[in-house]
Design an enzyme around this catalytic site. Sequence first.
Site, PDB file in Angstrom:
ATOM      1  CB  ILE A 259      -0.960  -0.005   1.212  1.00 16.83           C
ATOM      2  CG1 ILE A 259      -1.868  -1.242   1.154  1.00 16.83           C
ATOM      3  CG2 ILE A 259      -1.792   1.275   1.260  1.00 16.83           C
ATOM      4  CD1 ILE A 259      -2.666  -1.498   2.429  1.00 16.83           C
TER       5      ILE A 259
ATOM      6  CB  SER B 146       0.864  -6.561   6.683  1.00 17.07           C
ATOM      7  OG  SER B 146       1.496  -7.214   5.597  1.00 17.07           O
TER       8      SER B 146
ATOM      9  CB  THR C 144      -6.404  -3.677   9.436  1.00 16.78           C
ATOM     10  OG1 THR C 144      -7.247  -4.749   9.057  1.00 16.78           O
ATOM     11  CG2 THR C 144      -5.891  -3.991  10.834  1.00 16.78           C
ATOM     12  CG  ASP C 145     -11.538  -4.764   7.724  1.00 16.79           C
ATOM     13  OD1 ASP C 145     -10.449  -5.360   7.836  1.00 16.79           O
ATOM     14  OD2 ASP C 145     -12.397  -5.068   6.871  1.00 16.79           O
ATOM     15  CD  GLU C 146      -7.320  -8.791   8.999  1.00 17.93           C
ATOM     16  OE1 GLU C 146      -6.892  -9.635   9.793  1.00 17.93           O
ATOM     17  OE2 GLU C 146      -6.971  -8.743   7.804  1.00 17.93           O
TER      18      GLU C 146
ATOM     19  CE1 TYR D 139      -1.539  -6.619  10.386  1.00 16.52           C
ATOM     20  CE2 TYR D 139      -3.757  -7.450  10.017  1.00 16.52           C
ATOM     21  CZ  TYR D 139      -2.786  -6.489   9.796  1.00 16.52           C
ATOM     22  OH  TYR D 139      -3.067  -5.402   9.001  1.00 16.52           O
TER      23      TYR D 139
ATOM     24  CE  LYS E 138      -2.097  -1.937  11.583  1.00 11.08           C
ATOM     25  NZ  LYS E 138      -1.038  -1.039  11.052  1.00 11.08           N
TER      26      LYS E 138
ATOM     27  CB  VAL F 113      -9.991 -22.753  -0.544  1.00 14.51           C
ATOM     28  CG1 VAL F 113     -11.167 -22.106   0.176  1.00 14.51           C
ATOM     29  CG2 VAL F 113      -9.824 -22.190  -1.946  1.00 14.51           C
TER      30      VAL F 113
ATOM     31  CG  ASN G  82     -11.735 -16.148   1.793  1.00 18.26           C
ATOM     32  OD1 ASN G  82     -11.759 -14.944   1.584  1.00 18.26           O
ATOM     33  ND2 ASN G  82     -11.426 -16.668   2.975  1.00 18.26           N
TER      34      ASN G  82
HETATM   35  P1  NAD Z   1       3.230  -4.835   3.523  1.00 19.34           P
HETATM   36  O1  NAD Z   1       3.544  -6.007   4.396  1.00 19.34           O
HETATM   37  O2  NAD Z   1       3.123  -5.032   2.057  1.00 19.34           O
HETATM   38  O3  NAD Z   1       4.340  -3.694   3.745  1.00 19.34           O
HETATM   39  C1  NAD Z   1       4.821  -3.348   5.018  1.00 19.34           C
HETATM   40  C2  NAD Z   1       6.060  -2.474   4.820  1.00 19.34           C
HETATM   41  O4  NAD Z   1       6.536  -2.089   6.133  1.00 19.34           O
HETATM   42  C3  NAD Z   1       7.198  -3.187   4.117  1.00 19.34           C
HETATM   43  O5  NAD Z   1       7.779  -2.333   3.157  1.00 19.34           O
HETATM   44  C4  NAD Z   1       8.198  -3.477   5.229  1.00 19.34           C
HETATM   45  O6  NAD Z   1       9.548  -3.534   4.806  1.00 19.34           O
HETATM   46  C5  NAD Z   1       7.947  -2.303   6.171  1.00 19.34           C
HETATM   47  N1  NAD Z   1       8.327  -2.578   7.557  1.00 19.34           N
HETATM   48  C6  NAD Z   1       8.003  -3.684   8.299  1.00 19.34           C
HETATM   49  N2  NAD Z   1       8.539  -3.587   9.522  1.00 19.34           N
HETATM   50  C7  NAD Z   1       9.197  -2.385   9.576  1.00 19.34           C
HETATM   51  C8  NAD Z   1       9.944  -1.713  10.583  1.00 19.34           C
HETATM   52  N3  NAD Z   1      10.131  -2.256  11.792  1.00 19.34           N
HETATM   53  N4  NAD Z   1      10.457  -0.496  10.288  1.00 19.34           N
HETATM   54  C9  NAD Z   1      10.287   0.060   9.055  1.00 19.34           C
HETATM   55  N5  NAD Z   1       9.607  -0.548   8.064  1.00 19.34           N
HETATM   56  C10 NAD Z   1       9.069  -1.753   8.329  1.00 19.34           C
HETATM   57  O7  NAD Z   1       1.900  -4.200   4.137  1.00 19.34           O
HETATM   58  P2  NAD Z   1       0.708  -3.464   3.393  1.00 19.34           P
HETATM   59  O8  NAD Z   1      -0.257  -4.487   2.933  1.00 19.34           O
HETATM   60  O9  NAD Z   1       1.252  -2.472   2.443  1.00 19.34           O
HETATM   61  O10 NAD Z   1       0.033  -2.708   4.625  1.00 19.34           O
HETATM   62  C11 NAD Z   1       0.468  -1.402   5.004  1.00 19.34           C
HETATM   63  C12 NAD Z   1      -0.322  -0.962   6.228  1.00 19.34           C
HETATM   64  O11 NAD Z   1      -1.724  -0.971   5.927  1.00 19.34           O
HETATM   65  C13 NAD Z   1      -0.149  -1.864   7.442  1.00 19.34           C
HETATM   66  O12 NAD Z   1      -0.082  -1.050   8.579  1.00 19.34           O
HETATM   67  C14 NAD Z   1      -1.385  -2.730   7.446  1.00 19.34           C
HETATM   68  O13 NAD Z   1      -1.721  -3.121   8.764  1.00 19.34           O
HETATM   69  C15 NAD Z   1      -2.422  -1.776   6.874  1.00 19.34           C
HETATM   70  N6  NAD Z   1      -3.544  -2.404   6.147  1.00 19.34           N
HETATM   71  C16 NAD Z   1      -3.314  -3.358   5.191  1.00 19.34           C
HETATM   72  C17 NAD Z   1      -4.395  -3.903   4.487  1.00 19.34           C
HETATM   73  C18 NAD Z   1      -4.197  -4.930   3.397  1.00 19.34           C
HETATM   74  O14 NAD Z   1      -5.183  -5.494   2.903  1.00 19.34           O
HETATM   75  N7  NAD Z   1      -2.991  -5.191   2.934  1.00 19.34           N
HETATM   76  C19 NAD Z   1      -5.685  -3.493   4.785  1.00 19.34           C
HETATM   77  C20 NAD Z   1      -5.881  -2.509   5.766  1.00 19.34           C
HETATM   78  C21 NAD Z   1      -4.795  -1.974   6.422  1.00 19.34           C
HETATM   79  P1  TYD Z   2      -5.171 -12.841   3.433  1.00 16.90           P
HETATM   80  O1  TYD Z   2      -4.904 -12.442   2.019  1.00 16.90           O
HETATM   81  O2  TYD Z   2      -4.072 -13.517   4.199  1.00 16.90           O
HETATM   82  O3  TYD Z   2      -5.701 -11.540   4.185  1.00 16.90           O
HETATM   83  P2  TYD Z   2      -6.369 -11.391   5.665  1.00 16.90           P
HETATM   84  O4  TYD Z   2      -6.105 -12.615   6.458  1.00 16.90           O
HETATM   85  O5  TYD Z   2      -5.676 -10.196   6.210  1.00 16.90           O
HETATM   86  O6  TYD Z   2      -7.848 -11.176   5.437  1.00 16.90           O
HETATM   87  O7  TYD Z   2      -6.409 -13.819   3.430  1.00 16.90           O
HETATM   88  C1  TYD Z   2      -7.658 -13.404   2.897  1.00 16.90           C
HETATM   89  C2  TYD Z   2      -8.645 -14.526   3.166  1.00 16.90           C
HETATM   90  O8  TYD Z   2      -8.261 -15.654   2.375  1.00 16.90           O
HETATM   91  C3  TYD Z   2      -8.652 -15.008   4.614  1.00 16.90           C
HETATM   92  O9  TYD Z   2      -9.992 -15.305   4.986  1.00 16.90           O
HETATM   93  C4  TYD Z   2      -7.803 -16.260   4.590  1.00 16.90           C
HETATM   94  C5  TYD Z   2      -8.026 -16.800   3.191  1.00 16.90           C
HETATM   95  N1  TYD Z   2      -6.884 -17.531   2.588  1.00 16.90           N
HETATM   96  C6  TYD Z   2      -7.064 -18.799   2.035  1.00 16.90           C
HETATM   97  O10 TYD Z   2      -8.186 -19.354   2.061  1.00 16.90           O
HETATM   98  N2  TYD Z   2      -5.995 -19.425   1.475  1.00 16.90           N
HETATM   99  C7  TYD Z   2      -4.757 -18.864   1.435  1.00 16.90           C
HETATM  100  O11 TYD Z   2      -3.798 -19.513   0.934  1.00 16.90           O
HETATM  101  C8  TYD Z   2      -4.586 -17.553   1.989  1.00 16.90           C
HETATM  102  C9  TYD Z   2      -3.235 -16.885   1.964  1.00 16.90           C
HETATM  103  C10 TYD Z   2      -5.686 -16.926   2.546  1.00 16.90           C
END
Ligand code: NAD
Ligand code: TYD
Length: 369
Positions: free
Chosen positions: A14, A86, A138-140, A164, A168, A220, A263
């Site tokens: 992101i 994350s 996150t919404d989690e 996780y 958060k 899955v 899923n």
């Molecule tokens: P990501 O895992 O792709 O990226 C995380 C980044 O943080 C990486 O570049 C990593 O190198 C860096 N990082 C990790 N530990 C660090 C540290 N100690 N110091 C400095 N940098 C560090 O994550 P993402 O999916 O891009 O998510 C970004 C943020 O958005 C997170 O806070 C996550 O909780 C939140 N978020 C993610 C989602 C999603 O669906 N991916 C949804 C809602 C919120």
């Molecule tokens: P994920 O992409 O890990 O995101 P989050 O756990 O943060 O929602 O998983 C999305 C959904 O997909 C979650 O309900 C777990 C499921 N999942 C599978 O069924 N198989 C997989 O291999 C993975 C990685 C996730």
Amino acid sequence: MGSRWLVTGGAGFIGSSVIRELVSGMRCDVVNVDKLTYAGNPDSLKAIASDSRYTFVHADICDAATVQEVFRRFGPDVVMHLAAESHVDRSIAGPAPFIETNIVGTYTLLEVARAYWKALWESDPRKAGGFRFHHVSTDEVYGDLQGAEDLFIETTPYAPSSPYSASKASSDHLVRAWQRTYGWPTVITNCSNNYGPYHFPEKLVPLMILNARAGKPLPVYGNGHQVRDWLYVEDHARALIKVATEGEVGETYNIGGHNEVTNLEVVERICELLEELAPDKPEGVKQYRDLITFVADRPGHDLRYAIDASKIERELGWVPSETFETGLRKTVQWYLDNGDWVGRVTSGAYREWVEKHYGEQAVDGAHHD
Ligand code: NAD
Ligand code: TYD
């Protein structure tokens, strides 16, 4: 509002989308503080890496002295905090880095940023008055929804289920407490599941695309009936920038895509898109969907997430521009076209290169490539 942004975790999925938009779309100055864990890939920022507006600092947010130096040198107007561990499955296997980065790291960043902001009131009260700290969450943190019609709103009580989401939730509580106690100018966003280009292939969507193309099983968890609300990453990035610049201090905004899908349906739609976009299947595969394999469920697996995003829509005028259909098609096509990126971010050679190239770098070594 000024235009000097300090982004943490900007080499992630992101964060890299946010930085691409800030630097090439909005012509802002950005410093990216990232530790480059396995999930952080400078490759995702190739398009803007040589832009003079962009600076990369290889640092851990838990390292207060280095982060302090970045604040001193760069003088940000806005901090957008995305750095985090994350992945839920990794948090189940080993929670320690989640506690360290998501909780201790956020605490460290808060204290460094607050000291910077306090000093700013002495030297530049106008800049201090406009300063914002945006915590991305996150919404989690809300746990899961039982009723089919229920939605998360900004005041839904926190009930995280995984290491996780608990880490958060803790970081959200810290940010909110700093706001109330110290008058800290913060905004918080809680977003649903993102998908799109540059997503590390451990998460559901990219994992399924790449496994299917390789003729590997599509795992899955459980019965696949769990529901997530999917948002295209560039829509999230636009929402984040809007909240950071126009959101009201002290407020929380939920961000979601109005795309609730099970899923199993996500995996089936990916298979259908691949039948159309990549009909040349791996040897022995008749249909991509034949690769779907039900495996043991994730422990503590949340059943359903769904966001009520009406506050951000009403108050800030943000709406997503992609539907799940359009966004997923773009995503599948991107992964088909960007095998090089995937190969690099998953290879041992890439990890060695990161170690060699960024291993010794401190703030003094901040650079543009
Ligand atoms: P990501 O895992 O792709 O990226 C995380 C980044 O943080 C990486 O570049 C990593 O190198 C860096 N990082 C990790 N530990 C660090 C540290 N100690 N110091 C400095 N940098 C560090 O994550 P993402 O999916 O891009 O998510 C970004 C943020 O958005 C997170 O806070 C996550 O909780 C939140 N978020 C993610 C989602 C999603 O669906 N991916 C949804 C809602 C919120
Ligand atoms: P994920 O992409 O890990 O995101 P989050 O756990 O943060 O929602 O998983 C999305 C959904 O997909 C979650 O309900 C777990 C499921 N999942 C599978 O069924 N198989 C997989 O291999 C993975 C990685 C996730």
